[in-house]
Design a protein around this motif. Structure first.
Motif, short mmCIF file in Angstrom:
data_model
loop_
_atom_site.label_atom_id
_atom_site.label_comp_id
_atom_site.label_asym_id
_atom_site.label_seq_id
_atom_site.Cartn_x
_atom_site.Cartn_y
_atom_site.Cartn_z
N CYS A 5 0.83 -1.22 0.00
CA CYS A 5 0.00 0.00 0.00
C CYS A 5 0.85 1.26 0.00
O CYS A 5 0.60 2.22 0.75
CB CYS A 5 -0.97 0.00 1.19
SG CYS A 5 -2.04 -1.46 1.25
N ARG A 23 1.93 4.64 -0.88
CA ARG A 23 1.26 5.79 -1.47
C ARG A 23 2.18 6.59 -2.40
O ARG A 23 1.71 7.28 -3.30
CB ARG A 23 0.68 6.69 -0.38
CG ARG A 23 1.66 7.29 0.59
CD ARG A 23 0.94 8.09 1.68
NE ARG A 23 0.17 9.18 1.11
CZ ARG A 23 -1.09 9.46 1.46
NH1 ARG A 23 -1.71 8.74 2.37
NH2 ARG A 23 -1.72 10.48 0.90
N THR A 55 1.90 6.15 -6.27
CA THR A 55 0.58 6.37 -6.87
C THR A 55 0.66 7.12 -8.19
O THR A 55 0.09 6.70 -9.20
CB THR A 55 -0.34 7.13 -5.88
OG1 THR A 55 -0.44 6.38 -4.67
CG2 THR A 55 -1.72 7.32 -6.48
N ARG A 114 -5.44 -1.45 -4.18
CA ARG A 114 -4.97 -1.73 -2.83
C ARG A 114 -4.54 -0.45 -2.12
O ARG A 114 -4.80 -0.27 -0.92
CB ARG A 114 -3.83 -2.74 -2.87
CG ARG A 114 -4.27 -4.15 -3.26
CD ARG A 114 -3.13 -5.14 -3.23
NE ARG A 114 -3.61 -6.49 -3.41
CZ ARG A 114 -3.26 -7.31 -4.41
NH1 ARG A 114 -2.38 -6.90 -5.32
NH2 ARG A 114 -3.76 -8.53 -4.50
N ILE A 115 -3.88 0.43 -2.85
CA ILE A 115 -3.46 1.70 -2.26
C ILE A 115 -4.69 2.53 -1.89
O ILE A 115 -4.76 3.13 -0.81
CB ILE A 115 -2.54 2.46 -3.24
CG1 ILE A 115 -1.20 1.72 -3.39
CG2 ILE A 115 -2.30 3.89 -2.77
CD1 ILE A 115 -0.34 2.20 -4.54
N ASN A 128 -7.68 1.41 -1.21
CA ASN A 128 -8.35 0.78 -0.06
C ASN A 128 -7.71 1.21 1.25
O ASN A 128 -8.40 1.35 2.27
CB ASN A 128 -8.28 -0.74 -0.19
CG ASN A 128 -9.20 -1.29 -1.27
OD1 ASN A 128 -10.15 -0.62 -1.69
ND2 ASN A 128 -8.92 -2.49 -1.74
N ALA A 129 -6.39 1.40 1.23
CA ALA A 129 -5.66 1.72 2.47
C ALA A 129 -5.61 3.21 2.75
O ALA A 129 -5.48 3.63 3.91
CB ALA A 129 -4.23 1.16 2.38
N HIS A 130 -5.69 4.04 1.72
CA HIS A 130 -5.53 5.50 1.89
C HIS A 130 -6.73 6.20 1.26
O HIS A 130 -6.74 6.50 0.06
CB HIS A 130 -4.24 5.97 1.22
CG HIS A 130 -3.01 5.26 1.70
ND1 HIS A 130 -2.49 5.42 2.97
CD2 HIS A 130 -2.21 4.36 1.08
CE1 HIS A 130 -1.41 4.67 3.11
NE2 HIS A 130 -1.22 4.01 1.98
#
Length: 626
Positions: free
Chosen positions: A511, A513, A516, A566-567, A569-571
């Motif tokens: 994840c 960030r 991105t 996934r990133i 979902n986490a941020h």
């Protein structure tokens, strides 16, 4: 209380009825007389039981006959089926040109000789239950609707259709989009010397939807492959499509890939399954993370694994009077592609026949039969052998470069100091996975390796650290993504990954960030496909050579989309930016044309569409949560 359970317009209905008086009663009714069902019926009959087979198609054997899948893909030999196989080989040499035709004739002949009855072109349309025990079936036949009593029903329909009708819990497809494995179509071919079956894979489809199934049948039978069949004369197409995956039951004991990897296997095996974890579809980015860590993160997708399959994996949870001895047995989706091969189905047929025979002859319910008795029978026939517990192996005929493959056992590294030597090579997967097994004790040596000037050692150690859940090497992973590292690792005989794709995968799993914006550029920039990495001609690329399809670009694109999900979902703060990127990338089909020009119902076309579907579905989920 007695009930009739039916599926009407897609919905299960349960109706209380008086206890039926069946005009025809059998010890065992086998639903689906295919690869597993035909042998289960035969072995039950040989054990002295009265048997009825109910088959939708017009012959026995299923994909092993009418689909033309006549060989074995790995698996462990041994069991009652072997005597019949020897007869099939001899019969083929003398009378027919293919084992498929011989198998049809010999199995049907053996069933008749043993007194079994077979209803062709017939379908189960109702299940009689006493509480949660199956006691009989309503069957649509050429003579009308008939009702049959059974002491035990074997659901060998491959889709757990009868079990689902009875109310047994089932699941289907992968988590992210519900899709199953791609289907295939077999064809009889002649190469100038011999006749044999070949096959072509197509996209995924919903086999439970009559319109989707019809569309797939029409497309696959009209589609002409541009490669792969040179020098062959195609004689005819197989009458039955090869649908690799359907429902799976929720059983009394489930086989899970994470347990296999953790060396937590059952203590009550019925046989050992042995194969790789090949999902056939190349959009493995969208499969489960347990499988992803293995096949993408460590590049071990074509390593073979041994799975101890518990006997209660064919017993639906909380039910009796029914077993599901077919590919619908209770395994998780990650491992389902391994525990479904032809040899597995021949063995599970024997297990069900022996289990049913023990229960009927002793007047017991299925769950009351002692495992020790079943094990004794399976060991006697060779169906269950401890020598089949092979662990992990490198197996097959040819390596990724076409050279003969050196078959060997896989011995995981247990000394952290020995990781470095393997991580330096182009086959670091064993060390990456060994680091996971070693755990925290591997961290010091991996951190030291990050400072090395050896590019392989540094980058492969970054993968190993990511496998351990550490973000310490994320900067190195990001560099691989920015550079679009096109080095193909060479751990496996097929389906090897490029390091850049592996880096994208791990940054998504962690994840990260900070990657991105780079991933957004990767999926949104229409000129991305012009980069050298996507146009390599001097290496064996990650998948088969398919015309009009850029697999390297597909792999980077699919991995980037999944990493961004996934990133996101986490941020939560990054979700609007990622949503906007998905809209930009997939508002038109331009991305599709950059990857392939093949039809959307082809295997490649289906996978390319999946990228868009998964991305926009994730964006919608985020939007709905707001």
């Amino acid at each position: 209380m007695t009930y009739i359970s039916e599926i009407i317009e897609g919905q299960r209905t349960l109706t209380g009825v008086p206890l039926p008086v069946f005009e025809n009663k059998f010890d065992v009714i086998v639903c689906g007389v295919g690869t597993a069902g035909s042998l289960a019926a035969l072995f039950c009959a040989e054990n002295g039981l009265s048997v009825l087979g109910v088959e939708k198609f017009s012959c026995v054997g299923g994909t092993h006959t009418a689909c033309g899948v006549s060989g074995h893909y790995f698996g462990c030999p041994g069991g009652r089926y072997e005597k019949l196989e020897q007869e099939i080989v001899a019969f083929t040499k003398r009378y027919t040109c293919t084992p498929a035709e011989s198998r049809k004739f010999l199995i049907e002949q053996a069933l008749c000789e043993q007194g079994a009855e077979i209803l062709y072109e017939s379908s189960v349309c109702g299940v009689y239950l006493e509480d949660n025990s199956v006691i009989g079936l309503r069957v649509l036949t050429s003579r009308g609707i008939m009702e049959y009593g059974a002491r035990i029903v074997l659901d060998c329909t491959a889709d757990a259709y009868v079990a689902a009708m009875a109310g047994c819990k089932t699941e289907c497809g992968r988590k992210i989009d519900g899709q199953t494995q791609p289907y295939t179509l077999g064809a009889l071919a002649f190469n100038g010397a011999r006749y044999y079956y070949t096959n072509t894979d197509f996209g995924r489809m919903n086999q439970f939807d009559q319109w989707a199934l019809s569309e797939a049948i029409l497309f696959s039978r009209s589609y002409k492959m541009e490669e792969g069949h040179k020098g062959l004369t195609l004689i005819c197409q197989a009458p039955l499509m090869g649908i690799r995956e359907g429902r799976r039951i929720i059983p009394e004991e489930t086989v899970r890939l994470e347990d296999v990897f953790a060396d937590k296997q059952t203590q009550t095996p019925m046989f050992y399954s042995y194969s790789d974890l090949d999902k056939h579809g190349w959009d493995i980015a969208f499969d489960g993370e347990t499988l992803g860590d293995w096949a993408i993160g460590a590049n071990l997708g074509a390593y073979n694994v041994t799975v101890a399959v518990p006997y209660k994996a064919i017993l639906p949870k909380d039910y009796d009077g029914i077993l599901v001895p077919c590919r619908a047995l209770g395994v998780d989706r990650d491992i389902s592609s391994c525990v479904r091969m032809n040899l597995d189905m021949k063995k599970v047929a024997e297990v069900a026949a022996e289990w049913a025979s023990l229960a009927i002859k002793q007047g017991k319910k299925l769950r009351e039969v002692p495992y020790a008795q079943l094990r004794e029978q399976l060991t006697k026939s060779g169906c269950l052998k401890e020598s089949d517990n092979r662990g992990y192996r490198i197996d097959g005929h040819k390596n990724w470069d076409g050279a003969p493959l050196v078959k060997q056992d896989v011995c995981w590294i247990t000394d952290p100091a020995k990781l470095e030597e393997v991580l330096k090579t182009e086959t670091p997967g064993q060390a990456i996975w060994s680091a996971k097994r070693i755990g925290a004790d591997a961290l010091p040596i991996l951190r030291e390796c990050l400072t090395s000037s050896d590019e392989n050692l540094q980058r492969h150690s970054a993968f190993a650290l990511a496998m351990l859940g550490s973000s310490e090497a994320n900067a190195i992973l990001r560099d691989m993504v920015v550079q679009r590292d096109g080095r193909m690792l060479k751990d496996c005989r097929k389906n090897n990954n490029l390091r850049g794709c592996m880096a994208v995968y791990w940054l998504g799993r962690l994840c990260d960030r900070e990657i991105t914006e780079e991933l957004i550029r990767l999926i949104c920039d229409p000129n991305e496909v012009e980069k050298p990495v996507y146009n390599q001609t001097d290496i064996q690329t990650t998948r088969y050579k398919i015309l009009a399809y850029n697999d390297i670009y597909f792999q980077f694109m699919s991995q980037a989309v999944m990493a961004l999900i996934r990133i996101g979902n986490a941020h939560a703060d990054l979700r609007p930016q990622i949503e906007q990127a998905f809209t930009c990338a997939f508002s038109s089909d331009d991305y599709y044309q950059r990857i392939t020009t093949k039809p959307k119902l082809s295997s490649e076309g289906n996978m390319v569409q999946t990228i868009k579907v998964v991305a926009l579905s994730a964006a919608k989920r985020w939007h709905d949560k707001e």
